[in-house]
Design an enzyme around this catalytic site. Structure first.
Site, PDB file in Angstrom:
ATOM      1  N   SER A 116       0.816  -1.205   0.000  1.00 50.62           N
ATOM      2  CA  SER A 116       0.000   0.000   0.000  1.00 50.62           C
ATOM      3  C   SER A 116       0.854   1.262   0.000  1.00 50.62           C
ATOM      4  O   SER A 116       2.031   1.244   0.340  1.00 50.62           O
ATOM      5  CB  SER A 116      -0.893   0.018   1.242  1.00 50.62           C
ATOM      6  OG  SER A 116      -0.088   0.233   2.396  1.00 50.62           O
ATOM      7  N   ARG A 117       0.221   2.353  -0.372  1.00 47.96           N
ATOM      8  CA  ARG A 117       0.887   3.650  -0.358  1.00 47.96           C
ATOM      9  C   ARG A 117       1.262   4.035   1.069  1.00 47.96           C
ATOM     10  O   ARG A 117       2.345   4.563   1.296  1.00 47.96           O
ATOM     11  CB  ARG A 117      -0.076   4.672  -0.948  1.00 47.96           C
ATOM     12  CG  ARG A 117       0.502   6.028  -1.204  1.00 47.96           C
ATOM     13  CD  ARG A 117      -0.368   6.660  -2.247  1.00 47.96           C
ATOM     14  NE  ARG A 117      -0.209   8.084  -2.378  1.00 47.96           N
ATOM     15  CZ  ARG A 117      -0.911   8.809  -3.255  1.00 47.96           C
ATOM     16  NH1 ARG A 117      -1.796   8.212  -4.048  1.00 47.96           N
ATOM     17  NH2 ARG A 117      -0.736  10.108  -3.368  1.00 47.96           N
ATOM     18  N   ARG A 118       0.379   3.742   2.009  1.00 52.49           N
ATOM     19  CA  ARG A 118       0.684   4.082   3.401  1.00 52.49           C
ATOM     20  C   ARG A 118       1.895   3.289   3.885  1.00 52.49           C
ATOM     21  O   ARG A 118       2.804   3.835   4.510  1.00 52.49           O
ATOM     22  CB  ARG A 118      -0.535   3.801   4.293  1.00 52.49           C
ATOM     23  CG  ARG A 118      -0.471   4.533   5.609  1.00 52.49           C
ATOM     24  CD  ARG A 118      -1.700   4.247   6.450  1.00 52.49           C
ATOM     25  NE  ARG A 118      -1.848   2.813   6.676  1.00 52.49           N
ATOM     26  CZ  ARG A 118      -2.841   2.252   7.372  1.00 52.49           C
ATOM     27  NH1 ARG A 118      -3.802   3.022   7.872  1.00 52.49           N
ATOM     28  NH2 ARG A 118      -2.899   0.955   7.553  1.00 52.49           N
ATOM     29  N   GLY A 119       1.905   1.997   3.577  1.00 51.40           N
ATOM     30  CA  GLY A 119       3.035   1.173   3.991  1.00 51.40           C
ATOM     31  C   GLY A 119       4.336   1.613   3.332  1.00 51.40           C
ATOM     32  O   GLY A 119       5.370   1.731   3.993  1.00 51.40           O
ATOM     33  N   GLY A 120       4.264   1.872   2.049  1.00 50.44           N
ATOM     34  CA  GLY A 120       5.470   2.259   1.312  1.00 50.44           C
ATOM     35  C   GLY A 120       6.031   3.581   1.784  1.00 50.44           C
ATOM     36  O   GLY A 120       7.242   3.720   1.974  1.00 50.44           O
ATOM     37  N   GLU A 171       6.665  -0.322  -4.560  1.00 47.06           N
ATOM     38  CA  GLU A 171       5.666  -0.292  -5.618  1.00 47.06           C
ATOM     39  C   GLU A 171       4.338  -0.205  -4.895  1.00 47.06           C
ATOM     40  O   GLU A 171       4.007  -1.078  -4.093  1.00 47.06           O
ATOM     41  CB  GLU A 171       5.817  -1.557  -6.459  1.00 47.06           C
ATOM     42  CG  GLU A 171       5.022  -1.534  -7.726  1.00 47.06           C
ATOM     43  CD  GLU A 171       3.969  -2.600  -7.712  1.00 47.06           C
ATOM     44  OE1 GLU A 171       2.808  -2.243  -7.409  1.00 47.06           O
ATOM     45  OE2 GLU A 171       4.305  -3.767  -7.973  1.00 47.06           O
ATOM     46  N   CYS A 197      -1.813  -5.000  -8.948  1.00 48.55           N
ATOM     47  CA  CYS A 197      -1.314  -3.616  -9.018  1.00 48.55           C
ATOM     48  C   CYS A 197      -1.699  -2.990 -10.351  1.00 48.55           C
ATOM     49  O   CYS A 197      -1.796  -1.780 -10.468  1.00 48.55           O
ATOM     50  CB  CYS A 197       0.203  -3.561  -8.926  1.00 48.55           C
ATOM     51  SG  CYS A 197       0.934  -4.823  -7.912  1.00 48.55           S
ATOM     52  N   GLU A 224      -7.358   4.737  -5.383  1.00 48.49           N
ATOM     53  CA  GLU A 224      -7.390   3.333  -5.785  1.00 48.49           C
ATOM     54  C   GLU A 224      -8.391   2.575  -4.913  1.00 48.49           C
ATOM     55  O   GLU A 224      -8.368   2.689  -3.688  1.00 48.49           O
ATOM     56  CB  GLU A 224      -5.991   2.726  -5.606  1.00 48.49           C
ATOM     57  CG  GLU A 224      -5.906   1.285  -6.086  1.00 48.49           C
ATOM     58  CD  GLU A 224      -4.511   0.664  -5.883  1.00 48.49           C
ATOM     59  OE1 GLU A 224      -3.699   1.246  -5.130  1.00 48.49           O
ATOM     60  OE2 GLU A 224      -4.265  -0.385  -6.472  1.00 48.49           O
TER      61      GLU A 224
END
Lengths: 525, 525
Positions: free
Chosen positions: A242-246, A265, A302, A393
């Site tokens: 996820s974006r938060r995780g990344g 990613e 993805c 997303e």
């Protein structure tokens, strides 16, 4: 073999001391034994110290040794047999055929990187010979090769329990580059992870490599992952999620005394542009292909096509109708985890509740407790341009169709997009001029541009780019799939005037690795 | 031409509205006309918008057009004639011959990048042809090229008013990659910067390129630089300067909604290892070479040898004595700016005041108000390992010799070092085994490893690496000098199943650029 619920640190199997994780069969809701007690900083330190201790030896193994190691991993994974795919099915709710295909892809990927290691292009060998007579100053002998960055932390992804997990593309490319790997296994498929991790352990032993070349950790929450990224021995990070995780990992990596690269990613809605002539000629067929791609793996890719952009017309209406019919008939496939299912339900509800979004169709609900009911929605381009909720997303089989007034508005949509993994054009010969006008914008927005295909199904090959501008990834200069992924874990070193006895073998005059080189800027071999 | 004290925004010359900067002749302390009023966010926005507007055109110029542009910049710089080197001397205190040499290097660098553009290796062309018959799934046609990242912000460095400034390596490699450039000129040499900036302006016009391909801004303080890095049109940053400056830009770049890469070349003390046999055989000659390198440009080089490591012995004592004698006889060369001179004085005073550091020699004081009095100090390895003050860079002609008990302690020193641009071995045949033991550590610490040479004098060629692990640079995967510097400003894009009429020219079947390609992973051409 029986699963042990262990962390794998080098050749050891270790029981953690922190909170347990365990898999849940999302198709039934049942908990799957064994439990995995999480590691903490002690296990992180131990795995990273072992990786550090292994590094200088491992990075200088011969090309053949390293290639054989990658192939041996593939063989060991295959040797696990049905136990692996069965556990994968139980932990993910994905069909058996998908697990089998993914195993083939994973092992094929390891073998591709074996061939990449042997070819040696990644060394980027360069030689500028001495020019002792040069005026006003002589030039000394200068040579360059690439070396491995150091131990790499890899985070398994939820949605590809094999191909983007313990022995997935990040691990394969890091090992190929000469980097030991410490994997943080995804908590949704620890059993699959342990099976693959033990296969790698066996390959390490069979190939007589140092223990620390590979470790596998588990842990609930974010602490263990953060500790891994903060560990001073770790020199790069591979992540898919996820974006938060990344972005959390990026922040930790950036705050280190020595910041390190993070290859995350993260998120992508993979816009598909329906150009007018294609829509006229074969709108129904495009609708069919689109819904097929949307539903693949319950939309948990993805590269799932979450956004479709067309110009308002009778043909677009017909496309929406046809796609809506196909969505209505779509079964509810089990999603990977209860958490992912909850997030999907929330995402769809948010979209459905918006006054500027119209629901076209919902699919079947099915019997699974965590089934993905597909969805299709429509909004206007002007609303999309002003409401950033519409660009979020929704991870799963839901897509939004954007209706544009004209091609100028379609162009504005393209310019307004965030960074993407992919952008797709559905086009016919008569659309060539429109496509040419969109292309420069799409090149700046996405890592891969497709015509008349669908973005799901990422080919593992040399020309692939599975990457793209932020927030699709944290580093648009790279790819996480395909042979070029190896370059993420390398750095150049220049050797000036070194005696032959000290020069690395790859750089010796007679080119013992028989690798293509740049000599005085000209390619040889 | 008469200097105007202008910012250059595209083809315009603009007078800023913020606080003035002006150069000071460091040899005399005299202020040099004209004054340059600083720009603010208005000029930053304008320059970046122009760069953005120029980008899509500029990045698709033919290889020949772009190569000719780089060559035209070189010609226009040469056409400025003595006015350029004279102004450079006045603004920096560097000798005329150095400015002439640096101009040659700068123009040679531009011409090297012209040849790199023409060769087209940087496109990294890849083609995996379609395999329509493949089982279980066919493969579609996949091609890859690299494209420019977008407009680039370049920060001129103080210590190379030509080669690392307005038309220096960062600018040349970014322009070569297809990126428009917005330069923040260094406040110490605005006149030199304006002359070079106008030469680039003329080259842009002569080559019929869009205005926004190049702009040059000035400003006191950090605001304008921070605004530049924060500007949404800027997609990468090149910087050479202090660790404080570099890390501040990294923080800004990382805090953007879309983080961008920063290529900051910051600090390095460039360790030199004196191996025992070399010291025995030619300690005096090494001392002479060392002090020559130390004094070059008043020690104001990123690659200045600030740290010398040897094993305590009569030979090391003799080396220290000889080097001390040479330092005592060294003239005080004028430093670049009053500020750099102050920082040098403070750095040397701090070192001299430490109880664990012994002063061996100081050089001449000279008449210049900002002369660099060289210095040589000695400390023990055990103190170096425990006192991080001793690892700080003193920018200027001062070095610290570290005395080790034995080769194990020398190894520990190597392991203890921060990231470096260079590491040097002074070695003879009998030192080969010691050198082999040090090499893996040095490879992990530095971007360039030299034997029996000196790190100053960075060759501009294909195999050069002017880079290294943090804090030497912000990104160890790159070099800021040499042809590989172009890769910093590129990213890969994959084209899947595109009709020939839409494919970029470089990727057409007949390889119209006649560039080496990877076809199915095999190199062709």
């Amino acid at each position: 073999m029986t699963l042990q619920g262990s962390l794998l640190i080098g050749q050891q199997a270790v029981t953690g001391s922190e909170a347990e994780i365990y898999a849940i069969n999302p198709a039934t809701g049942e908990a799957l034994a064994p439990n995995y007690r999480g590691g903490n900083h002690v296990e992180v330190d131990k795995a990273c110290q072992l990786a550090e201790a292994a590094f200088d030896h491992y990075r200088e193994t011969s090309l053949e040794t390293r290639a054989r190691f990658l192939e041996t991993i593939a063989e060991e994974i295959e040797a696990v047999g049905e136990a692996l795919t069965e556990r994968g099915v139980a932990e993910t709710g994905l069909p058996q055929a998908r697990l089998e295909g993914e195993r083939g892809r994973t092992c094929g990927q390891l073998r591709l990187f074996a061939s990449v290691v042997r070819a040696g292009e990644w060394l980027d060998l360069r030689h500028d010979p001495a020019m002792p007579e040069r005026q006003p100053l002589p030039r000394t002998d200068l040579r360059q090769r690439h070396i491995a960055l150091g131990p790499v932390a890899v985070f398994g992804a939820s949605n590809f329990p094999l191909a983007f997990s313990v022995a997935g593309g990040d691990t394969a490319s890091a090992l190929a580059a000469g980097c030991p790997v410490v994997v943080k296994g995804h908590s949704a498929h620890p059993g699959t992870s342990e099976l693959v991790g033990r296969a790698i352990q066996r390959a390490v032993a069979k190939c007589d490599l140092p223990d620390g070349v590979f470790s596998l950790l588990f842990g609930s929450g974010n602490e263990i992952g953060q500790a891994l990224v903060a560990n001073p021995h770790i020199k790069a990070v591979g992540f898919t999620g996820s974006r938060r995780g990344g972005t959390a990992l990026m922040a930790t990596a950036h705050a280190r005394p020595d910041p390190i690269p993070v290859y995350a990613e993260m998120s992508s809605i993979n816009p598909v542009f329906l150009l007018p002539e294609a829509l006229k000629a074969r709108g129904d067929k495009i609708a069919e292909g689109f819904v097929g791609s949307l539903n693949m793996g319950a939309g948990q890719f993805c590269t799932n096509p979450g956004l479709v952009i067309g110009i308002k017309s009778a043909e677009l209406d017909a496309f929406v109708t046809a796609a809506g019919e196909a969505v209505k008939g779509s079964a509810a496939q089990t999603m990977l985890t209860p958490g992912i299912h909850d997030a999907y339900q929330n995402g769809v509800s948010t979209l459905a509740s918006k006054s500027n979004v119209k629901e076209i169709a919902r699919g079947q609900t099915g019997d699974s407790p965590h089934g993905c009911q597909p969805g299709l929605f429509v909004a206007s381009a002007s609303d999309f341009l002003t409401d950033e909720d519409l660009q979020s997303e929704v991870f799963g089989a839901t897509a939004l169709v954007i209706e544009c007034r004209d091609s100028d508005e379609m162009q504005r949509i393209a310019e307004h997009l965030e960074g993407q993994l992919t952008a797709t054009l559905q086009m016919d010969d008569g659309d060539l001029e429109s496509a040419r006008q969109l292309l420069p914008t799409l090149e700046r927005k996405a890592g891969r541009i497709l015509a008349n295909g669908w973005p799901t199904g990422v080919e593992v090959c040399h020309a692939m780019v599975h990457g793209g501008p932020y927030p699709a990834t944290s580093d648009s200069r790279t790819t996480s799939v395909g042979s070029a992924a190896i370059y993420r874990f390398l750095r150049p070193v220049c050797y000036q005037n070194l005696p032959a006895g000290l020069l690395p073998e790859a750089l010796q005059d007679n080119n013992p690795f028989n690798v293509s080189r740049l000599v005085d800027g000209k390619r040889e071999g």
